[in-house]
Design an enzyme around this catalytic site. Structure first.
Site, PDB file in Angstrom:
ATOM      1  N   ASP A 207     -11.800 -12.034  10.749  1.00  0.00           N
ATOM      2  CA  ASP A 207     -10.479 -12.015   9.880  1.00  0.00           C
ATOM      3  C   ASP A 207      -9.202 -12.695  10.200  1.00  0.00           C
ATOM      4  OD1 ASP A 207      -9.150 -11.557   7.270  1.00  0.00           O
ATOM      5  OD2 ASP A 207      -9.369  -9.022   7.680  1.00  0.00           O
TER       6      ASP A 207
ATOM      7  N   ASP B 250      -5.244 -13.568  -3.586  1.00  0.00           N
ATOM      8  CA  ASP B 250      -4.840 -13.473  -2.324  1.00  0.00           C
ATOM      9  C   ASP B 250      -5.025 -14.908  -1.517  1.00  0.00           C
ATOM     10  OD1 ASP B 250      -3.995 -10.870  -2.742  1.00  0.00           O
ATOM     11  OD2 ASP B 250      -5.240  -9.956  -0.990  1.00  0.00           O
TER      12      ASP B 250
ATOM     13  N   LYS C 205     -14.780  -8.482   0.102  1.00  0.00           N
ATOM     14  CA  LYS C 205     -14.791  -8.736   1.407  1.00  0.00           C
ATOM     15  C   LYS C 205     -15.917  -8.637   2.042  1.00  0.00           C
ATOM     16  CE  LYS C 205     -11.999  -8.766   5.657  1.00  0.00           C
ATOM     17  NZ  LYS C 205     -10.781  -8.059   6.289  1.00  0.00           N
TER      18      LYS C 205
ATOM     19  N   MET D 167       2.477  -6.053  -7.654  1.00  0.00           N
ATOM     20  CA  MET D 167       1.239  -5.282  -7.429  1.00  0.00           C
ATOM     21  C   MET D 167       1.340  -3.923  -6.626  1.00  0.00           C
ATOM     22  SD  MET D 167      -1.436  -5.128  -4.814  1.00  0.00           S
ATOM     23  CE  MET D 167      -1.748  -6.631  -4.011  1.00  0.00           C
TER      24      MET D 167
ATOM     25  N   HIS E  89       0.955  -1.362   0.128  1.00  0.00           N
ATOM     26  CA  HIS E  89      -0.045   0.017  -0.030  1.00  0.00           C
ATOM     27  C   HIS E  89       0.977   1.208  -0.230  1.00  0.00           C
ATOM     28  CE1 HIS E  89      -1.916  -3.004   2.465  1.00  0.00           C
ATOM     29  NE2 HIS E  89      -3.233  -2.574   1.748  1.00  0.00           N
TER      30      HIS E  89
ATOM     31  N   ASP F  74      -1.640 -13.170   1.284  1.00  0.00           N
ATOM     32  CA  ASP F  74      -2.101 -12.032   2.085  1.00  0.00           C
ATOM     33  C   ASP F  74      -2.476 -12.511   3.419  1.00  0.00           C
ATOM     34  OD1 ASP F  74      -2.885  -9.592   2.982  1.00  0.00           O
ATOM     35  OD2 ASP F  74      -4.789  -9.528   1.785  1.00  0.00           O
TER      36      ASP F  74
ATOM     37  N   GLU G  98     -10.979  -6.234  -5.002  1.00  0.00           N
ATOM     38  CA  GLU G  98     -11.162  -7.392  -3.885  1.00  0.00           C
ATOM     39  C   GLU G  98     -12.340  -7.296  -3.148  1.00  0.00           C
ATOM     40  OE1 GLU G  98      -7.463  -7.362  -1.864  1.00  0.00           O
ATOM     41  OE2 GLU G  98      -8.374  -8.642  -0.220  1.00  0.00           O
TER      42      GLU G  98
END
Ligand code: GCO
Ligand code: MN
Ligand code: MN
Length: 390
Positions: free
Chosen positions: A257, A247, A185, A90, A56, A289, A183
């Site tokens: 999580d 991921d 979630k 990425m 990030h 990930d 992505e």
């Protein structure tokens, strides 16, 4: 450790700075490991045999860094990449940590927050491209609500669409060869996150102005948190040519999580996932990930990272064994047998075929009483996995 399970560049194993660099903070407790700098993490990943590192924007450059600090960090990071041979396939934007994003980024109710999210993402895209990224991930961790009183989901969808259209055009305008990977979630950190599954993302992509630039980044844990079959979502993405990134981690159904080491919890699902990716010839990053248990020091984090890659490679070998196992293949042939008696009805519709099919007769009772050897097939799969079939 047997040598055949050592990672190689062609395996495309990558980790985020935030994964092995995770210091073990959780809602109930403080950090248990000292912070590593981005370049220290690159050397760490080089040592365990990874191919690439992803980040990030703020994993690399703190949100408040001065231009001089940014220049120094970038210099150190590039040196670490050159020393280790690691690449950056990425990059992504942190649109969830800072309080400014408490109501979301692209979907926030405040137009200033939405504008800031675009501003931040364009800068982060520049940074990613400078370091070689060709995939740009969008994970909308804060793009959701705790209460639907706060936001109309139609407005949220419209805002997200506008933002992605804007950013696609920005990439085109800059001449960036970037593919976007969305992505999904279902929840955490928001009570409910919009476009909660990979399937929802795939449908949303088709409403964008540049759907050809946009695919998905499915994550094992995210479908599993929702109690869904991850492989089926990955297969749908692959079928649509939308599997731009993946991921890998693990997670018990219905829990918070967890982000466990790949294969740590649902080994059979992990096996069928690896088998799928290898059978279809997926050529993108295999990105872990995940993070190490909070109990670990950095030796433990190395065990975690090596474990992710090693489990993948072991499962890849098991998948090849499964594909060559004579008894398994014979059972599959039996299951897929076709005596040709329905050939006249197959393929593209014609009125004649429809008529013939409507007047055909079927022995429903015989069809329904046929046994299917799936118990044996599954047991053989388990025995391949348990290492008792040679
Ligand atoms: C999570 C997500 C994130 C994203 C990452 C990259 O559950 O926290 O999986 O780790 O993948 O932010 O976009
Ligand atoms: Mn996740
Ligand atoms: Mn993820």
């Amino acid at each position: 450790m047997s040598d055949r399970f050592l990672p190689k560049a062609e395996d495309r194993f990558t980790f985020g700075l935030w994964t092995v660099g995770n210091v073990g903070r959780d809602p109930f407790g403080a950090a248990v490991r000292p912070l590593m700098t981005p370049s220290e993490i690159v050397y760490f990943l080089g040592e365990v045999g990874a191919y690439g590192v992803n980040f990030h924007d703020n994993d690399l450059i703190p949100i408040d860094a001065t231009p001089a600090e940014k220049a120094q960090i970038l210099k150190d990071f590039k040196k670490a990449l050159a020393d280790t041979g690691l690449v950056v396939p990425m990059a992504t934007t942190n649109l969830f940590y800072d309080p400014v994003f408490k109501d979301g980024a692209f979907t926030a109710n405040d137009p200033q927050v939405r504008a800031y999210a675009l501003h931040k993402t364009m800068h982060a895209m520049d940074l990613g491209v400078e370091l070689g990224a060709s995939v740009y991930v969008f994970w909308g961790g804060r793009e959701g609500v705790e209460t639907d009183a706060s936001k109309n989901p139609l407005d949220a969808g419209k805002r997200l669409r506008e933002a992605l259209n804007f950013l696609c055009d920005y990439a085109i305008d800059q001449g960036y060869k970037l593919k976007f990977a969305l992505e999904a979630k279902p929840n955490e950190p928001r009570g409910d996150i919009y476009l909660a599954t990979t399937g929802a993302m795939l449908a949303f992509i088709e409403t964008l102005e540049h759907p050809e630039m946009v695919g998905v980044n499915p994550e094992v844990a995210h479908e599993q948190m929702a109690g869904l079959n991850f492989l089926h979502h990955v297969a749908q993405a692959w079928d649509m040519d939308k599997l731009f990134h993946i991921d890998l981690n693990d997670q018990a159904f219905g829990r918070y999580d967890q982000d466990y080491r790949f294969g740590a919890t649902n080994l059979k699902s992990a096996f069928f996932l690896v088998k799928f990716l290898e059978d279809v010839g997926y050529g993108g990053s295999r990105h872990f990930d995940a993070h190490a248990y909070r109990t670990e020091d950095y030796e433990g984090v190395k065990n975690f990272a090596r474990g992710c890659m090693r489990t993948y490679l072991i499962l890849k070998e098991k998948a090849a064994q499964w594909n060559q196992d004579e008894e398994i293949q014979a059972l599959l042939q039996e299951v897929l047998a076709d005596d040709g008696s329905t050939d006249a009805f197959k393929g593209v519709y014609t009125p004649q075929k429809a008529l013939a099919l409507k007047s055909a007769s079927f022995d429903r009772a015989a069809l329904g009483s046929r046994g299917l050897p799936y118990e044996r097939l599954d047991q053989l799969t388990l025995e391949v996995l348990l290492g008792v079939r040679c």
